[in-house]
Design a protein around this motif. Structure first.
Motif, PDB file in Angstrom:
ATOM      1  N   LEU A   1       0.843  -1.186   0.000  1.00  0.00           N
ATOM      2  CA  LEU A   1       0.000   0.000   0.000  1.00  0.00           C
ATOM      3  C   LEU A   1       0.875   1.231   0.000  1.00  0.00           C
ATOM      4  O   LEU A   1       2.030   1.187   0.421  1.00  0.00           O
ATOM      5  N   SER A   2       0.311   2.318  -0.487  1.00  0.00           N
ATOM      6  CA  SER A   2       1.012   3.599  -0.463  1.00  0.00           C
ATOM      7  C   SER A   2       0.039   4.667   0.014  1.00  0.00           C
ATOM      8  O   SER A   2      -1.170   4.547  -0.159  1.00  0.00           O
ATOM      9  N   LEU A   3       0.602   5.694   0.621  1.00  0.00           N
ATOM     10  CA  LEU A   3      -0.227   6.707   1.267  1.00  0.00           C
ATOM     11  C   LEU A   3       0.510   8.040   1.238  1.00  0.00           C
ATOM     12  O   LEU A   3       1.721   8.081   1.498  1.00  0.00           O
ATOM     13  N   LYS A   4      -0.191   9.111   0.927  1.00  0.00           N
ATOM     14  CA  LYS A   4       0.398  10.448   0.962  1.00  0.00           C
ATOM     15  C   LYS A   4       0.052  11.097   2.290  1.00  0.00           C
ATOM     16  O   LYS A   4      -1.101  11.059   2.723  1.00  0.00           O
ATOM     17  N   ILE A   5       1.071  11.670   2.933  1.00  0.00           N
ATOM     18  CA  ILE A   5       0.837  12.418   4.170  1.00  0.00           C
ATOM     19  C   ILE A   5       1.525  13.771   4.067  1.00  0.00           C
ATOM     20  O   ILE A   5       2.411  13.980   3.245  1.00  0.00           O
ATOM     21  N   LYS A   6       1.090  14.670   4.939  1.00  0.00           N
ATOM     22  CA  LYS A   6       1.668  16.004   5.013  1.00  0.00           C
ATOM     23  C   LYS A   6       2.046  16.257   6.464  1.00  0.00           C
ATOM     24  O   LYS A   6       1.246  16.029   7.361  1.00  0.00           O
ATOM     25  N   THR A   7       3.266  16.706   6.694  1.00  0.00           N
ATOM     26  CA  THR A   7       3.712  16.973   8.057  1.00  0.00           C
ATOM     27  C   THR A   7       3.211  18.344   8.505  1.00  0.00           C
ATOM     28  O   THR A   7       2.684  19.122   7.707  1.00  0.00           O
ATOM     29  N   SER A   8       3.398  18.649   9.777  1.00  0.00           N
ATOM     30  CA  SER A   8       2.923  19.923  10.309  1.00  0.00           C
ATOM     31  C   SER A   8       3.697  21.112   9.742  1.00  0.00           C
ATOM     32  O   SER A   8       3.189  22.226   9.724  1.00  0.00           O
ATOM     33  N   CYS A   9       4.909  20.877   9.243  1.00  0.00           N
ATOM     34  CA  CYS A   9       5.687  21.969   8.648  1.00  0.00           C
ATOM     35  C   CYS A   9       5.388  22.145   7.158  1.00  0.00           C
ATOM     36  O   CYS A   9       5.975  22.990   6.504  1.00  0.00           O
ATOM     37  N   GLY A  10       4.491  21.316   6.598  1.00  0.00           N
ATOM     38  CA  GLY A  10       4.072  21.469   5.215  1.00  0.00           C
ATOM     39  C   GLY A  10       4.789  20.582   4.211  1.00  0.00           C
ATOM     40  O   GLY A  10       4.565  20.712   3.010  1.00  0.00           O
ATOM     41  N   THR A  11       5.640  19.693   4.659  1.00  0.00           N
ATOM     42  CA  THR A  11       6.369  18.797   3.771  1.00  0.00           C
ATOM     43  C   THR A  11       5.500  17.593   3.437  1.00  0.00           C
ATOM     44  O   THR A  11       4.872  17.021   4.318  1.00  0.00           O
ATOM     45  N   ASN A  12       5.464  17.224   2.159  1.00  0.00           N
ATOM     46  CA  ASN A  12       4.669  16.080   1.721  1.00  0.00           C
ATOM     47  C   ASN A  12       5.552  14.849   1.542  1.00  0.00           C
ATOM     48  O   ASN A  12       6.653  14.945   0.999  1.00  0.00           O
ATOM     49  N   PHE A  13       5.039  13.703   1.973  1.00  0.00           N
ATOM     50  CA  PHE A  13       5.742  12.435   1.837  1.00  0.00           C
ATOM     51  C   PHE A  13       4.786  11.381   1.294  1.00  0.00           C
ATOM     52  O   PHE A  13       3.579  11.466   1.514  1.00  0.00           O
ATOM     53  N   ILE A  14       5.343  10.404   0.600  1.00  0.00           N
ATOM     54  CA  ILE A  14       4.605   9.198   0.228  1.00  0.00           C
ATOM     55  C   ILE A  14       5.203   8.059   1.042  1.00  0.00           C
ATOM     56  O   ILE A  14       6.415   7.868   1.056  1.00  0.00           O
ATOM     57  N   ILE A  15       4.337   7.318   1.720  1.00  0.00           N
ATOM     58  CA  ILE A  15       4.767   6.180   2.523  1.00  0.00           C
ATOM     59  C   ILE A  15       4.385   4.908   1.788  1.00  0.00           C
ATOM     60  O   ILE A  15       3.226   4.725   1.420  1.00  0.00           O
ATOM     61  N   PHE A  16       5.362   4.029   1.559  1.00  0.00           N
ATOM     62  CA  PHE A  16       5.131   2.729   0.942  1.00  0.00           C
ATOM     63  C   PHE A  16       5.269   1.669   2.024  1.00  0.00           C
ATOM     64  O   PHE A  16       6.281   1.629   2.721  1.00  0.00           O
ATOM     65  N   SER A  17       4.259   0.819   2.151  1.00  0.00           N
ATOM     66  CA  SER A  17       4.256  -0.218   3.185  1.00  0.00           C
ATOM     67  C   SER A  17       4.019  -1.573   2.552  1.00  0.00           C
ATOM     68  O   SER A  17       3.500  -1.683   1.446  1.00  0.00           O
ATOM     69  N   LEU A  18       4.374  -2.603   3.316  1.00  0.00           N
ATOM     70  CA  LEU A  18       4.213  -3.963   2.851  1.00  0.00           C
ATOM     71  C   LEU A  18       3.903  -4.839   4.058  1.00  0.00           C
ATOM     72  O   LEU A  18       4.505  -4.681   5.111  1.00  0.00           O
ATOM     73  N   PHE A  19       2.902  -5.711   3.914  1.00  0.00           N
ATOM     74  CA  PHE A  19       2.694  -6.720   4.942  1.00  0.00           C
ATOM     75  C   PHE A  19       2.382  -8.055   4.295  1.00  0.00           C
ATOM     76  O   PHE A  19       1.930  -8.125   3.163  1.00  0.00           O
ATOM     77  N   THR A  20       2.708  -9.127   5.001  1.00  0.00           N
ATOM     78  CA  THR A  20       2.539 -10.479   4.483  1.00  0.00           C
ATOM     79  C   THR A  20       1.645 -11.280   5.408  1.00  0.00           C
ATOM     80  O   THR A  20       1.549 -10.999   6.593  1.00  0.00           O
ATOM     81  N   THR A  21       1.011 -12.294   4.819  1.00  0.00           N
ATOM     82  CA  THR A  21       0.164 -13.171   5.619  1.00  0.00           C
ATOM     83  C   THR A  21       0.994 -14.322   6.164  1.00  0.00           C
ATOM     84  O   THR A  21       2.106 -14.580   5.720  1.00  0.00           O
ATOM     85  N   ASP A  22       0.417 -15.013   7.125  1.00  0.00           N
ATOM     86  CA  ASP A  22       1.047 -16.173   7.741  1.00  0.00           C
ATOM     87  C   ASP A  22      -0.007 -17.260   7.810  1.00  0.00           C
ATOM     88  O   ASP A  22      -1.205 -16.989   7.739  1.00  0.00           O
ATOM     89  N   LYS A  23       0.396 -18.512   7.957  1.00  0.00           N
ATOM     90  CA  LYS A  23      -0.602 -19.565   8.080  1.00  0.00           C
ATOM     91  C   LYS A  23      -1.132 -19.590   9.512  1.00  0.00           C
ATOM     92  O   LYS A  23      -0.477 -19.137  10.449  1.00  0.00           O
ATOM     93  N   TYR A  24      -2.340 -20.120   9.660  1.00  0.00           N
ATOM     94  CA  TYR A  24      -2.929 -20.234  10.986  1.00  0.00           C
ATOM     95  C   TYR A  24      -2.132 -21.229  11.819  1.00  0.00           C
ATOM     96  O   TYR A  24      -1.487 -22.142  11.303  1.00  0.00           O
ATOM     97  N   PHE A  25      -2.203 -21.088  13.134  1.00  0.00           N
ATOM     98  CA  PHE A  25      -1.359 -21.847  14.053  1.00  0.00           C
ATOM     99  C   PHE A  25      -1.526 -23.362  13.906  1.00  0.00           C
ATOM    100  O   PHE A  25      -0.562 -24.091  13.818  1.00  0.00           O
ATOM    101  N   HIS A  26      -2.748 -23.864  13.870  1.00  0.00           N
ATOM    102  CA  HIS A  26      -2.986 -25.311  13.818  1.00  0.00           C
ATOM    103  C   HIS A  26      -3.264 -25.812  12.405  1.00  0.00           C
ATOM    104  O   HIS A  26      -3.807 -26.887  12.234  1.00  0.00           O
ATOM    105  N   SER A  27      -2.885 -25.062  11.406  1.00  0.00           N
ATOM    106  CA  SER A  27      -3.163 -25.430  10.023  1.00  0.00           C
ATOM    107  C   SER A  27      -2.110 -26.409   9.501  1.00  0.00           C
ATOM    108  O   SER A  27      -0.928 -26.312   9.804  1.00  0.00           O
ATOM    109  N   ASN A  28      -2.566 -27.357   8.688  1.00  0.00           N
ATOM    110  CA  ASN A  28      -1.651 -28.304   8.054  1.00  0.00           C
ATOM    111  C   ASN A  28      -1.228 -27.845   6.664  1.00  0.00           C
ATOM    112  O   ASN A  28      -0.395 -28.481   6.034  1.00  0.00           O
ATOM    113  N   ARG A  29      -1.843 -26.763   6.200  1.00  0.00           N
ATOM    114  CA  ARG A  29      -1.505 -26.237   4.877  1.00  0.00           C
ATOM    115  C   ARG A  29      -0.106 -25.645   4.874  1.00  0.00           C
ATOM    116  O   ARG A  29       0.397 -25.177   5.892  1.00  0.00           O
ATOM    117  N   LYS A  30       0.515 -25.676   3.708  1.00  0.00           N
ATOM    118  CA  LYS A  30       1.870 -25.168   3.586  1.00  0.00           C
ATOM    119  C   LYS A  30       1.920 -23.642   3.686  1.00  0.00           C
ATOM    120  O   LYS A  30       2.827 -23.076   4.279  1.00  0.00           O
TER     121      LYS A  30
END
Length: 168
Positions: free
Chosen positions: A72-101
Motif C-alpha cells: 500500500l502507499s499513502l500520501k501524508i503532510k507533516t505539520s511543517c508542510g512537507t509532503n511524503f509518500i509512505i510505501f508499506s508492505l505486509f505479508t500473511t502467515d498460516k494459521y497456528f494449527h493449520s496443516n496447509r503449507k
C-alpha cells in the motif's frame, strides 16, 4: 576544508545512514535514512530528513512464495508542510494449527486489512512533526495494531514501512 564543505552544501549532497549506525544497535541494520546536508556549524554538518527505505536483502527475505504480499502507499503532510509518500508492505502467515503449507488471503480480507492500515498510518502520521515521523519508523506499533485488528480474518506475519519518499 571550507571550500569542500561549501561545495557539498551547494550541490545538495545526500547521505544515507543505517539506523544502527545512529543508535549503536545492530538489530535494525536494514533501515536506511536519507539525509540532506543543510548547513555547517562549528565543524559539524546539520542534516534534514529526506527519505527512508529498507535494504533489498531484507525486502527479498519478506517475499515468500506461498503467502500473500500486500502493498500500500499513502500520501501524508507533516505539520511543517512537507509532503511524503509512505510505501508499506505486509505479508500473511498460516494459521497456528493449520496443516496447509501456506496461506493466501481472500480479496475481501486483504482489502479490509489494507483499508485499516491506511487509516491507521494516516491518523498517526498526518500533520505530525518530522521528529515524530522519524522516531516512529522503527517501532513495532503498526504491526501490533494491524495483527490485533485482523486476527479474526487474516493472519498477519510481518508489517514494514519499506520506503518514505519526499515529494517536491
Amino acid at each position: 576544508m571550507k571550500d569542500f564543505s561549501s561545495k557539498l552544501l551547494k550541490n545538495n549532497y545526500y547521505v544515507e545512514m543505517s539506523i544502527s549506525e545512529i543508535l549503536k544497535t545492530f538489530d535494525n541494520y536494514y533501515r536506511i535514512y536519507k539525509l540532506k546536508l543543510s548547513e555547517l556549524k562549528y565543524n559539524q554538518f546539520h542534516t534534514n530528513f529526506e527519505g527512508y527505505k529498507i535494504t533489498n536483502d531484507k525486502l527479498f527475505s519478506l517475499l515468500v512464495k506461498s503467502y500473500s504480499t500486500i502493498e500500500l502507499s499513502l500520501k501524508i503532510k507533516t505539520s511543517c508542510g512537507t509532503n511524503f509518500i509512505i510505501f508499506s508492505l505486509f505479508t500473511t502467515d498460516k494459521y497456528f494449527h493449520s496443516n496447509r503449507k501456506g496461506f493466501y488471503g481472500k480479496k475481501s480480507s486483504i482489502k479490509k486489512a489494507r483499508r485499516y492500515c491506511k487509516q491507521l498510518l494516516y491518523e498517526k502520521l498526518n500533520n505530525q512533526t518530522l521528529e515524530y515521523l522519524f522516531s516512529n519508523l522503527y517501532t513495532n506499533y503498526y504491526q501490533l495494531k494491524l495483527t490485533h485488528f485482523a486476527r479474526n480474518f487474516l493472519p498477519i506475519a510481518n508489517f514494514y514501512i519499506i520506503k518514505i519518499k519526499k515529494i517536491k
